[in-house]
Structures are given as structure tokens and as C-alpha cells.
Enzyme design. Sequence first.
Site, mmCIF file in Angstrom:
data_model
loop_
_atom_site.group_PDB
_atom_site.id
_atom_site.type_symbol
_atom_site.label_atom_id
_atom_site.label_comp_id
_atom_site.label_asym_id
_atom_site.label_seq_id
_atom_site.Cartn_x
_atom_site.Cartn_y
_atom_site.Cartn_z
ATOM 1 C CE LYS A 23 -0.252 3.111 4.786
ATOM 2 N NZ LYS A 23 -0.153 3.201 6.240
ATOM 3 C CD GLU B 49 -3.023 5.362 6.682
ATOM 4 O OE1 GLU B 49 -3.086 5.427 5.440
ATOM 5 O OE2 GLU B 49 -2.063 4.841 7.286
ATOM 6 C CG ASN C 216 -1.769 1.206 1.356
ATOM 7 O OD1 ASN C 216 -1.789 2.051 0.453
ATOM 8 N ND2 ASN C 216 -2.489 1.316 2.456
ATOM 9 C CG HIS D 74 -5.859 1.823 5.178
ATOM 10 N ND1 HIS D 74 -5.424 2.760 6.091
ATOM 11 C CD2 HIS D 74 -4.842 0.949 4.998
ATOM 12 C CE1 HIS D 74 -4.179 2.460 6.439
ATOM 13 N NE2 HIS D 74 -3.807 1.372 5.787
ATOM 14 C CD GLU E 185 -3.405 -2.584 7.145
ATOM 15 O OE1 GLU E 185 -2.240 -2.730 6.746
ATOM 16 O OE2 GLU E 185 -4.130 -1.648 6.792
ATOM 17 N N GLY F 180 2.486 2.461 10.774
ATOM 18 C CA GLY F 180 3.386 3.599 10.644
ATOM 19 C C GLY F 180 4.100 3.991 11.919
ATOM 20 C CB SER G 222 5.366 -1.538 12.018
ATOM 21 O OG SER G 222 4.955 -0.206 12.282
HETATM 22 P P1 13P Z 1 3.033 0.565 7.624
HETATM 23 O O1 13P Z 1 3.592 -0.707 7.033
HETATM 24 O O2 13P Z 1 3.719 1.798 7.116
HETATM 25 O O3 13P Z 1 2.954 0.486 9.108
HETATM 26 O O4 13P Z 1 1.528 0.683 7.085
HETATM 27 C C1 13P Z 1 0.693 -0.423 7.143
HETATM 28 C C2 13P Z 1 -0.548 -0.138 6.391
HETATM 29 O O5 13P Z 1 -1.333 0.708 6.767
HETATM 30 C C3 13P Z 1 -0.793 -0.893 5.152
HETATM 31 O O6 13P Z 1 -2.074 -0.686 4.677
#
Ligand code: 13P
Length: 248
Positions: free
Chosen positions: A11, A97, A9, A95, A165, A171, A211
Site C-alpha cells: 500500500k 481502497e 500489498n 483494490h 478481499e 485492515g 487481515s
Molecule cells: P490487510 O492484510 O492489512 O488487512 O490488507 C489486505 C489488503 O487489502 C491486501 O490488498
Amino acid sequence: GRKFFVGGNWKCNGTVEEVKKIVTVLNEAEVPSEDIVEVVVSPPFVFLPLVKSLLRSDFQVAAQNCWIRKGGAFTGEISAEMLVNLGIPWVILGHSERRSLLAESNEFVGDKVAYALSQGLKVIACVGETLEQRESGSTMAVVAAQTKAIAEKVSSWDNIVLAYEPVWAIGTGKVATPAQAQEVHCELRKWLHDNAGDEVAASTRIIYGGSVNGANCKELATQLDVDGFLVGGASLKPEFIDIIKSAT
Ligand code: 13P
């Protein structure tokens, strides 16, 4: 057996130049075959056609979102039909976010998943608890409610990959321990068993995100109910190749 699944992803990151560089790294990588691992990268919408045109044919692409129903007068949105029209096979929905920053509710995500499936897209559906929810002992209630909102709206799980997740791991560099991931994945599979049946529980891939990196993926991948990863930050780096290789 469930085929290992590794999603990247990206983002809201990248320039045309950076995207071309990442794709070159991916295209030159030696990784296990398509029979062993399914690899899907998810660039921002604007780069989807470029990535699709350059990317090796054994890797696939995903959008990071799509509109909840048929397109029309919805300024700024991208419809499932448009993704299908471009030959984009996958979409990430729900997601964390988007759930937190854009206030997407469980019901909204459930409707989106159902509509995307109805148009022929495959869906990476994301669930996960916040730190506060984990600390108050409600992890399973939270992810079950998120999963239920999807299950209620869909008639088949064939084209869904469930991504666990935990928000506190995204992150932050604070990856879930293999035992923490396994515990929730196992519970989710049990939930699927009880609510969607034996077959669905046995065949649905449940992947972990938060992560994940080249160093911690191996041990996570050994867990019985961890069927792959959804990778954020590390999917923009060459170590994404190591994560793909953790399939074997
Ligand atoms: P990170 O791997 O940067 O922690 O993000 C995970 C994520 O949100 C994948 O969709």
C-alpha cells in the site's frame, strides 16, 4: 494443480530505508521453491525500480495500479506501457481502497484489467463486499457483478489472479473465517465455471485478502478453493515469510 500465490500489498507505506530492510528480510528467507509458491510484492510506484533491482530473482514485483488506457496527457497517472518498459510483470487492479476512496467503478476496473492484459501485464484483480452488503445478504451478487465487469472485457483468464478481499476484513484484524472464505471462493469458482468455462474455473487462482497474518494463514490455506493470499499489513513484517510458508 493451481500454484499457491502469495502477494504482499505494501500500500502507501515505506521509506527507502524501510524498503531496503524488508527486501533484505525477504532475500534471506528460506521459503518453498518457485514450483510450489509464487511470491509477488507490491511496493508503491516510486520504489518499484529499487525493489526490482534488489529483490531475489524467484520473487516478483507488482504495481498497485495503472492507468486505464495508453499513456499521454493524464497528469499523475502511470501507464501499463511504463510498467512493461520497466520489466514489472504484475499489477494489482480494483483494490477496494481505490474502488471506495477513488470511486473506481466495476466498469472502470474491467477496462483497466483488459488494457493491462493487452499490454502484457499479469493482473491481480480484486473483488469484495462491504459489511453492509454482507449483512444484507448480497455478498455473492456484489462479487459476481465485480467479476462480470472484468469477464466481459477480457478474452483470457490465463494472466489473472482473482483476489477475494472482503472490505470488512481489510485492515480491521477481523479475518474471514476459513469457512467464510471458502464459501465465497467456491461460489466465485462456480461463477467462473458458468460464465468463463471449465478450464478457466479449474485453473484460475482465487486468493484471499483481509487481515491475513502468520497465525491465521495456515488454516485458511487448507481450504479447497483458497489458492493463496493477498496480504496488506503483515506483508511489511517478517511474518510475511510464515505466510509464504503456508503454501506447504
Ligand atoms: P490487510 O492484510 O492489512 O488487512 O490488507 C489486505 C489488503 O487489502 C491486501 O490488498
